[in-house]
Design a protein around this motif. Structure first.
Motif, PDB file in Angstrom:
ATOM      1  N   LEU A 155       0.843  -1.164   0.019  1.00 36.12           N
ATOM      2  CA  LEU A 155      -0.065  -0.015  -0.111  1.00 36.12           C
ATOM      3  C   LEU A 155       1.004   1.045   0.111  1.00 36.12           C
ATOM      4  N   THR A 156       2.120   1.176   0.854  1.00 35.80           N
ATOM      5  CA  THR A 156       2.885   2.360   0.773  1.00 35.80           C
ATOM      6  C   THR A 156       3.556   2.711  -0.689  1.00 35.80           C
ATOM      7  N   SER A 157       3.788   1.692  -1.422  1.00 37.54           N
ATOM      8  CA  SER A 157       4.487   1.745  -2.690  1.00 37.54           C
ATOM      9  C   SER A 157       3.430   2.235  -3.618  1.00 37.54           C
ATOM     10  N   ILE A 158       2.102   1.843  -3.446  1.00 35.30           N
ATOM     11  CA  ILE A 158       0.969   2.274  -4.549  1.00 35.30           C
ATOM     12  C   ILE A 158       0.797   3.811  -4.072  1.00 35.30           C
ATOM     13  N   LYS A 159       0.863   3.932  -2.752  1.00 37.52           N
ATOM     14  CA  LYS A 159       0.485   5.446  -2.472  1.00 37.52           C
ATOM     15  C   LYS A 159       1.571   6.547  -2.873  1.00 37.52           C
ATOM     16  N   ILE A 160       2.932   6.094  -3.036  1.00 42.51           N
ATOM     17  CA  ILE A 160       4.094   6.911  -3.312  1.00 42.51           C
ATOM     18  C   ILE A 160       3.907   7.085  -4.825  1.00 42.51           C
ATOM     19  N   TYR A 161       3.283   6.054  -5.657  1.00 44.17           N
ATOM     20  CA  TYR A 161       2.962   6.347  -7.299  1.00 44.17           C
ATOM     21  C   TYR A 161       2.061   7.132  -7.510  1.00 44.17           C
ATOM     22  N   THR A 162       0.908   6.769  -6.638  1.00 40.97           N
ATOM     23  CA  THR A 162      -0.400   7.637  -7.065  1.00 40.97           C
ATOM     24  C   THR A 162      -0.079   9.038  -6.685  1.00 40.97           C
ATOM     25  N   SER A 163       0.404   9.406  -5.663  1.00 40.10           N
ATOM     26  CA  SER A 163       0.655  10.856  -4.970  1.00 40.10           C
ATOM     27  C   SER A 163       1.477  11.637  -6.021  1.00 40.10           C
ATOM     28  N   GLN A 164       2.608  10.992  -6.677  1.00 41.21           N
ATOM     29  CA  GLN A 164       3.261  11.699  -7.615  1.00 41.21           C
ATOM     30  C   GLN A 164       2.826  11.811  -8.982  1.00 41.21           C
ATOM     31  N   MET A 165       1.696  10.857  -9.310  1.00 37.60           N
ATOM     32  CA  MET A 165       1.487  10.697 -10.680  1.00 37.60           C
ATOM     33  C   MET A 165       0.882  11.869 -11.377  1.00 37.60           C
ATOM     34  N   LYS A 166       0.312  12.789 -10.603  1.00 39.36           N
ATOM     35  CA  LYS A 166      -0.361  14.090 -11.379  1.00 39.36           C
ATOM     36  C   LYS A 166       0.693  15.085 -11.713  1.00 39.36           C
ATOM     37  N   ASN A 167       1.675  14.921 -11.241  1.00 35.10           N
ATOM     38  CA  ASN A 167       2.875  15.787 -11.576  1.00 35.10           C
ATOM     39  C   ASN A 167       3.710  15.055 -12.708  1.00 35.10           C
ATOM     40  N   LYS A 168       3.626  13.802 -12.916  1.00 36.14           N
ATOM     41  CA  LYS A 168       4.526  13.172 -13.659  1.00 36.14           C
ATOM     42  C   LYS A 168       4.059  12.487 -14.999  1.00 36.14           C
ATOM     43  N   LEU A 169       2.618  12.892 -15.150  1.00 33.40           N
ATOM     44  CA  LEU A 169       2.189  12.423 -16.356  1.00 33.40           C
ATOM     45  C   LEU A 169       2.561  12.441 -17.969  1.00 33.40           C
ATOM     46  N   GLU A 170       3.791  13.377 -17.785  1.00 32.42           N
ATOM     47  CA  GLU A 170       4.352  13.353 -19.244  1.00 32.42           C
ATOM     48  C   GLU A 170       5.860  12.558 -18.971  1.00 32.42           C
ATOM     49  N   ASN A 171       6.085  12.158 -17.915  1.00 34.11           N
ATOM     50  CA  ASN A 171       7.220  11.296 -17.504  1.00 34.11           C
ATOM     51  C   ASN A 171       7.122   9.693 -17.821  1.00 34.11           C
ATOM     52  N   LYS A 172       7.285   9.395 -19.301  1.00 32.79           N
ATOM     53  CA  LYS A 172       6.963   8.121 -19.685  1.00 32.79           C
ATOM     54  C   LYS A 172       7.641   6.879 -18.656  1.00 32.79           C
ATOM     55  N   GLU A 173       8.675   7.361 -18.341  1.00 30.80           N
ATOM     56  CA  GLU A 173       9.614   6.224 -17.604  1.00 30.80           C
ATOM     57  C   GLU A 173       8.938   6.003 -16.224  1.00 30.80           C
ATOM     58  N   PHE A 174       8.298   6.965 -15.614  1.00 31.86           N
ATOM     59  CA  PHE A 174       7.821   6.830 -14.362  1.00 31.86           C
ATOM     60  C   PHE A 174       6.328   6.230 -14.482  1.00 31.86           C
ATOM     61  N   MET A 175       5.546   6.662 -15.701  1.00 24.09           N
ATOM     62  CA  MET A 175       4.217   5.836 -15.764  1.00 24.09           C
ATOM     63  C   MET A 175       4.473   4.395 -16.225  1.00 24.09           C
ATOM     64  N   LEU A 176       5.509   4.228 -17.020  1.00 23.53           N
ATOM     65  CA  LEU A 176       5.707   2.622 -17.285  1.00 23.53           C
ATOM     66  C   LEU A 176       6.034   2.067 -15.856  1.00 23.53           C
ATOM     67  N   ALA A 177       6.705   2.577 -15.041  1.00 17.84           N
ATOM     68  CA  ALA A 177       7.298   1.848 -13.814  1.00 17.84           C
ATOM     69  C   ALA A 177       6.130   1.736 -13.020  1.00 17.84           C
ATOM     70  N   ALA A 178       5.348   2.651 -13.031  1.00 22.13           N
ATOM     71  CA  ALA A 178       3.913   2.647 -12.360  1.00 22.13           C
ATOM     72  C   ALA A 178       3.057   1.576 -12.681  1.00 22.13           C
ATOM     73  N   SER A 179       2.957   1.507 -13.900  1.00 23.99           N
ATOM     74  CA  SER A 179       1.964   0.558 -14.702  1.00 23.99           C
ATOM     75  C   SER A 179       2.397  -0.902 -14.485  1.00 23.99           C
ATOM     76  N   GLU A 180       3.898  -0.947 -14.262  1.00 25.05           N
ATOM     77  CA  GLU A 180       4.275  -2.396 -14.045  1.00 25.05           C
ATOM     78  C   GLU A 180       4.065  -2.863 -12.443  1.00 25.05           C
ATOM     79  N   ASP A 181       4.639  -1.814 -11.566  1.00 25.32           N
ATOM     80  CA  ASP A 181       4.683  -2.251 -10.109  1.00 25.32           C
ATOM     81  C   ASP A 181       3.354  -1.849  -9.515  1.00 25.32           C
TER      82      ASP A 181
END
Length: 525
Positions: free
Chosen positions: A326-352
Motif C-alpha cells: 500500500l505504501t508503494s502504491i501511495k507513493i506512485y499515485t501521489s506523484q502521478m499528477k505531476n509526472k503524467l508526461e514522464n514516460k519512464e515513471f508512468m511505465l514503472a507505475a503501470s508495472e509495479d
C-alpha cells in the motif's frame, strides 16, 4: 462468502482494538471450589486446579462465551464465598432443604451418593445390617459418621482423607469402608485398586449435586443451565464424565440381580436375537452415523474456538504485510499528477502497481483460505516453501525468536495447504509461550524423508514439560498455562490425522526444550 469473511475480519479487528473505541470485555464470573475434593475439584501435585467440575465449566465457557475465574479454597470457605462477596458461583455442592433457602441451584450435574465398600473376597457383608459388630473406616467429618453411629456394636475409625480410609480397608485394618461413591471410584482408579474392592448393598444419602448461585442472580442461573443443556446435547458432558469417573467399581448386589434376570430371560433373548438381528444392525448403523456427525460438529466448534483465540495475532501480521505494498502504491499515485508526461515513471507505475495489488490479493486469499473450515483437499506441497510462507504470516509474533529451517529444497509432502498452515502456526505459537524468559530463544525445524514418509521436527530450547503433563498435551481442555484454553494442540492432532499423518511430542534429549514430531506422506513433483 467473501463479504461474510471480510465482515468477520473487521469484527475481530475492532474487538481487539483499545478500549478507547468503546468496546468492553466479556464479564468474568468468579467460581469458588474445594481445594481437595477429587475427582470433582482439586489442586494436583503441580499446583494445577483440575477436576470434573473445572472441566465442566470450561466446556460451558466454550459453548456460551462466558468467562470464569477459578478460586480454589477450603470447603468451609467456599460454602460462604457467595454470601461474603468472594464469588458468584460455587461450582459443586449437594442440594438440601436448608441450602435451597440460601442458594439457587442449577440443573443437577449428577446424583451424589455414598456406598459401602468391602474387599473383593468378602462375602459376609452384603448390606448395612451386616455392619453390626464390624470395624468400619470413614473420612473425618463425613456426614455418614452420624448415620453409622446409630448401628449397634459398630466400631468406626476416622481417617484424615478418604484415600487413607480406602487404604485401611485394603490393608485389612477394617472390614468395610463407607464414603462418597464417585470419589472412592476415582481414588481406586488412580491407584489401580478397582479390582480389589466392591460395593455392597444400596447406595446411601443419594442427593442431587449441582452448582449454586446467589438467590439474587437468576440471569446467571439461566446462562449456566443453558450451557449445561448444550454440552449434554453435543456429547461433551459424557466425555468428561468418562474422563474423570472411568469404569465404576463393581456392585455385588447389582451383579446378583443381573445374573438372576439373565437366567430367567436367556432363552427368550436367544429367540429374539434370531428375529431382530437385522433390525438391531440398522439401528446401530444409524446411531454410529449420528455419533460421528455429533463428533464432527464438536471438533469444528473446537477448531473455530481455537482460531478466534489467536486470530488477532494473525491479523496484526496481515496488516503489516499489506501496509508495504500500500505504501508503494501511495507513493506512485501521489506523484502521478505531476509526472503524467514522464514516460519512464508512468511505465514503472503501470508495472509495479498491478504487482503490489496482486500481492495484497494473494495475502487476503491466503487468509480467507486459512479461516474457512472444510474437509482436507490433499495436494503436493513443497515443504520448505509452505513453512517459509507460514512463518512470514506470523513473523511479528516471533520477531525475537531465531527460526532455523533445515529443510531440503526438493522435499515434497501430500497435505492440505490451509490445514498445514494452521498446524504450523499452533505449534510455533505454543513454542513461543514456552520461550518466554529464555536467553537466545530458538525454534529449529528439521525435515527429512525415509523413502515413503516425510518426518518434520519442531524443536525449541524452552523449558519443556514434566512427563506427567506431557502425556496429556493433545487432550482437550488440558493446559499448564495461566491464560491457555487447552484446545490448540488437540486441534493440531485432529488435523494431522485427517490428512493421514501421525504426531507425537517428547522432551528434547539434548536440551531442556520440547520436540513435536509429525510424520506425513511424501509427495512427488
Amino acid at each position: 462468502m467473501i463479504k461474510k469473511t471480510a465482515v468477520l475480519i473487521l469484527l475481530i479487528f475492532f474487538m481487539n482494538m483499545p478500549i478507547a473505541y468503546g468496546l468492553g470485555e466479556a464479564e468474568t464470573f468468579r467460581v469458588a471450589g474445594d481445594i481437595k475434593f477429587p475427582p470433582y475439584e482439586f489442586l494436583d501435585s503441580d499446583g494445577i486446579y483440575k477436576g470434573f467440575n473445572v472441566d465442566l465449566l470450561k466446556a460451558i465457557s466454550l459453548v456460551t462465551g462466558m468467562e470464569f475465574e477459578f478460586i480454589p479454597m477450603k470447603w468451609e470457605d467456599a460454602f460462604y464465598s457467595i454470601e461474603r462477596g468472594q464469588a458468584d458461583i460455587i461450582q459443586g455442592m449437594k442440594e438440601s432443604d436448608d441450602r435451597r433457602t440460601r442458594f439457587n441451584f442449577t440443573d443437577s450435574l449428577l446424583l451424589n451418593s455414598q456406598s459401602i465398600f468391602v474387599r473383593d473376597n468378602n462375602y459376609l457383608i452384603n448390606n448395612n445390617y451386616n455392619l453390626v459388630g464390624k470395624v468400619v473406616s470413614v473420612q473425618k467429618e463425613d456426614i455418614v459418621y452420624y448415620e453409622l453411629s446409630k448401628i449397634k456394636d459398630i466400631t468406626i475409625i476416622q481417617y484424615d482423607t478418604m484415600e487413607e480410609a480406602v487404604a485401611a480397608l485394603l490393608d485389612g485394618e477394617v472390614e468395610a469402608m463407607v464414603g462418597n461413591t464417585l470419589t472412592v471410584n476415582y481414588i481406586c482408579k488412580e491407584n489401580n485398586w478397582i479390582d480389589q474392592i466392591k460395593i455392597v448393598g444400596q447406595t446411601l444419602n443419594e442427593q442431587k449435586y449441582s452448582m449454586a448461585v446467589s438467590k439474587n442472580n437468576p440471569q446467571l442461573l439461566r446462562k449456566l443451565n443453558e450451557g449445561l443443556d448444550e454440552i449434554r446435547n453435543n456429547g461433551m458432558y459424557d466425555a468428561l464424565h468418562r474422563k474423570w469417573f472411568g469404569t465404576p467399581i463393581k456392585n455385588s448386589s447389582k451383579e446378583m440381580e443381573g445374573q438372576i434376570i439373565m437366567l430367567l430371560f436367556s432363552l427368550f433373548v436367544l429367540l429374539l436375537i434370531i428375529l431382530t438381528v437385522q433390525l438391531i444392525n440398522r439401528k446401530l448403523n444409524k446411531i454410529i452415523e449420528e455419533k460421528t456427525r455429533e463428533e464432527k460438529i464438536l471438533i469444528n466448534e473446537l477448531r473455530n474456538y481455537d482460531k478466534l483465540q489467536f486470530m488477532d495475532k494473525i491479523i496484526s501480521s496481515l496488516a503489516h504485510e499489506i501496509r508495504n505494498p500500500l505504501t508503494s502504491i501511495k507513493i506512485y499515485t501521489s506523484q502521478m499528477k505531476n509526472k503524467l508526461e514522464n514516460k519512464e515513471f508512468m511505465l514503472a507505475a503501470s508495472e509495479d502497481i498491478p504487482e503490489e495489488i496482486d500481492r495484497i490479493d494473494a495475502l487476503i486469499k491466503e487468509f480467507m483460505e486459512y479461516t474457512s473450515p472444510r474437509k482436507p483437499q490433499i495436494k503436493v506441497l513443497n515443504l520448505r516453501n509452505e513453512l517459509e510462507n507460514t512463518i512470514k504470516f506470523i513473523k511479528l509474533q516471533i520477531k525475537d525468536i531465531y527460526v532455523d529451517l533445515q529443510i531440503p529444497e526438493d522435499l515434497y509432502i501430500e497435505f492440505d495447504s490451509s490445514h498445514f498452515k494452521q498446524i504450523v502456526i499452533n505449534i510455533i505459537l505454543n513454542s513461543k509461550d514456552a520461550l518466554v524468559g529464555i536467553e537466545n530463544p530458538s525454534i529449529k525445524i528439521n525435515g527429512y524423508s525415509d523413502g515413503t514418509n516425510v518426518n518434520i521436527e519442531f524443536a525449541d530450547n524452552g523449558c519443556g514439560m514434566d512427563e506427567k503433563s506431557l502425556i496429556y498435551i493433545f487432550e482437550p481442555f488440558y493446559t499448564t498455562k495461566d491464560n491457555g484454553n487447552g484446545v490448540g494442540m488437540f486441534i493440531v492432532k485432529k488435523l494431522v490425522e485427517e490428512n493421514g499423518g501421525e504426531i507425537m511430542a517428547k522432551n528434547n534429549e539434548n536440551t531442556s526444550g520440547l520436540v513435536v514430531f509429525i510424520t506425513v506422506r511424501m509427495g512427488e513433483k
